[in-house]
Design a protein around this motif. Structure first.
Motif, PDB file in Angstrom:
ATOM      1  N   THR A  45       0.835  -1.206   0.000  1.00 52.00           N
ATOM      2  CA  THR A  45       0.000   0.000   0.000  1.00 52.00           C
ATOM      3  C   THR A  45       0.867   1.252   0.000  1.00 52.00           C
ATOM      4  O   THR A  45       0.629   2.189  -0.764  1.00 52.00           O
ATOM      5  CB  THR A  45      -0.949   0.003   1.221  1.00 52.00           C
ATOM      6  OG1 THR A  45      -1.802  -1.140   1.135  1.00 52.00           O
ATOM      7  CG2 THR A  45      -1.782   1.279   1.267  1.00 52.00           C
ATOM      8  N   SER A  48       2.531   1.688  -3.356  1.00 54.38           N
ATOM      9  CA  SER A  48       1.559   2.187  -4.333  1.00 54.38           C
ATOM     10  C   SER A  48       1.363   3.693  -4.174  1.00 54.38           C
ATOM     11  O   SER A  48       1.329   4.444  -5.159  1.00 54.38           O
ATOM     12  CB  SER A  48       0.231   1.452  -4.152  1.00 54.38           C
ATOM     13  OG  SER A  48      -0.755   1.978  -5.003  1.00 54.38           O
ATOM     14  N   ARG A  49       1.265   4.149  -2.940  1.00 52.66           N
ATOM     15  CA  ARG A  49       1.122   5.592  -2.681  1.00 52.66           C
ATOM     16  C   ARG A  49       2.364   6.351  -3.132  1.00 52.66           C
ATOM     17  O   ARG A  49       2.269   7.441  -3.708  1.00 52.66           O
ATOM     18  CB  ARG A  49       0.860   5.849  -1.202  1.00 52.66           C
ATOM     19  CG  ARG A  49      -0.513   5.441  -0.756  1.00 52.66           C
ATOM     20  CD  ARG A  49      -0.740   5.777   0.699  1.00 52.66           C
ATOM     21  NE  ARG A  49      -2.025   5.263   1.126  1.00 52.66           N
ATOM     22  CZ  ARG A  49      -2.329   4.939   2.365  1.00 52.66           C
ATOM     23  NH1 ARG A  49      -1.426   5.101   3.326  1.00 52.66           N
ATOM     24  NH2 ARG A  49      -3.506   4.483   2.670  1.00 52.66           N
ATOM     25  N   GLU A  51       4.356   5.506  -5.475  1.00 50.98           N
ATOM     26  CA  GLU A  51       4.354   5.528  -6.939  1.00 50.98           C
ATOM     27  C   GLU A  51       3.409   6.624  -7.446  1.00 50.98           C
ATOM     28  O   GLU A  51       3.762   7.388  -8.347  1.00 50.98           O
ATOM     29  CB  GLU A  51       3.943   4.164  -7.486  1.00 50.98           C
ATOM     30  CG  GLU A  51       4.091   4.045  -8.981  1.00 50.98           C
ATOM     31  CD  GLU A  51       3.873   2.637  -9.483  1.00 50.98           C
ATOM     32  OE1 GLU A  51       4.273   2.387 -10.634  1.00 50.98           O
ATOM     33  OE2 GLU A  51       3.310   1.788  -8.754  1.00 50.98           O
ATOM     34  N   LYS A  52       2.235   6.742  -6.843  1.00 45.45           N
ATOM     35  CA  LYS A  52       1.278   7.786  -7.242  1.00 45.45           C
ATOM     36  C   LYS A  52       1.827   9.181  -6.971  1.00 45.45           C
ATOM     37  O   LYS A  52       1.542  10.119  -7.712  1.00 45.45           O
ATOM     38  CB  LYS A  52      -0.055   7.594  -6.515  1.00 45.45           C
ATOM     39  CG  LYS A  52      -0.849   6.422  -7.026  1.00 45.45           C
ATOM     40  CD  LYS A  52      -2.125   6.219  -6.241  1.00 45.45           C
ATOM     41  CE  LYS A  52      -2.807   4.932  -6.691  1.00 45.45           C
ATOM     42  NZ  LYS A  52      -3.895   4.548  -5.803  1.00 45.45           N
ATOM     43  N   SER A  58       7.797   1.439 -10.645  1.00 49.57           N
ATOM     44  CA  SER A  58       7.746  -0.008 -10.441  1.00 49.57           C
ATOM     45  C   SER A  58       7.972  -0.741 -11.750  1.00 49.57           C
ATOM     46  O   SER A  58       7.584  -0.267 -12.815  1.00 49.57           O
ATOM     47  CB  SER A  58       6.406  -0.419  -9.837  1.00 49.57           C
ATOM     48  OG  SER A  58       5.356  -0.163 -10.752  1.00 49.57           O
ATOM     49  N   ARG A  60       6.677  -3.801 -13.280  1.00 46.12           N
ATOM     50  CA  ARG A  60       5.600  -4.767 -13.105  1.00 46.12           C
ATOM     51  C   ARG A  60       5.812  -6.026 -13.948  1.00 46.12           C
ATOM     52  O   ARG A  60       5.029  -6.956 -13.865  1.00 46.12           O
ATOM     53  CB  ARG A  60       4.264  -4.120 -13.417  1.00 46.12           C
ATOM     54  CG  ARG A  60       3.986  -2.962 -12.460  1.00 46.12           C
ATOM     55  CD  ARG A  60       2.536  -2.600 -12.389  1.00 46.12           C
ATOM     56  NE  ARG A  60       2.307  -1.506 -11.463  1.00 46.12           N
ATOM     57  CZ  ARG A  60       2.107  -1.647 -10.164  1.00 46.12           C
ATOM     58  NH1 ARG A  60       2.130  -2.845  -9.629  1.00 46.12           N
ATOM     59  NH2 ARG A  60       1.894  -0.615  -9.393  1.00 46.12           N
ATOM     60  N   TYR A  67      10.793  -2.046  -7.192  1.00 48.32           N
ATOM     61  CA  TYR A  67      10.634  -0.595  -7.088  1.00 48.32           C
ATOM     62  C   TYR A  67      11.992   0.085  -7.032  1.00 48.32           C
ATOM     63  O   TYR A  67      12.922  -0.416  -6.397  1.00 48.32           O
ATOM     64  CB  TYR A  67       9.836  -0.247  -5.822  1.00 48.32           C
ATOM     65  CG  TYR A  67       8.433  -0.800  -5.853  1.00 48.32           C
ATOM     66  CD1 TYR A  67       7.385  -0.045  -6.346  1.00 48.32           C
ATOM     67  CD2 TYR A  67       8.171  -2.095  -5.426  1.00 48.32           C
ATOM     68  CE1 TYR A  67       6.096  -0.558  -6.391  1.00 48.32           C
ATOM     69  CE2 TYR A  67       6.893  -2.621  -5.472  1.00 48.32           C
ATOM     70  CZ  TYR A  67       5.861  -1.848  -5.955  1.00 48.32           C
ATOM     71  OH  TYR A  67       4.595  -2.363  -6.022  1.00 48.32           O
TER      72      TYR A  67
END
Length: 118
Positions: A45, A48-49, A51-52, A58, A60, A67
């Motif tokens: 989580t 992900s934050r 990355e945003k 990342s 994938r 990362y």
């Protein structure tokens, strides 16, 4: 980029300290070794934050996802310093207090950088 929360900063420190791209499991292992046990789902989580927010990219195509930091720790700290200075009402007073509080060694580096000799 922007600011980092405490947990985000902890995760970014682990990423910045790594020599290669890391997975959430790698970050978990690092934090476990430092005495900060977190669940992999929590780390996913946070990643992900990050990355945003534009702190990490990342890969994938790899399993587990890997990362990497988009900018260095030094870049991030410099951006924070510029942001704080930009928000100051009296930039001269802020710079005076900053320069007055640095070590003689750091003052010498600042002089060299400002003179273009570095």
């Amino acid at each position: 980029m922007g600011t980092l929360g405490e947990l985000e900063r902890t995760v970014m420190d682990a990423i910045w300290d790594a020599a290669t791209p890391v997975s959430a499991y790698d970050v978990k292992d690092q934090l476990d070794a430092d005495g900060r046990a977190l669940a992999v789902t929590t780390l996913l989580t946070v990643l992900s934050r990050l990355e945003k927010k534009g702190f990490v990219a990342s890969d994938r195509s790899a399993r587990p996802h890997r990362y990497t930091a988009i900018a260095s720790r030094a870049d991030h700290v410099a951006e924070l310093m510029h942001s704080v200075l930009g928000d100051a009402g009296d930039r001269t007073a802020v710079l005076e207090r900053f320069v007055g509080g640095v070590s003689p060694e750091d003052a010498a580096v600042l002089r060299q950088l400002l003179s273009g000799a570095a």
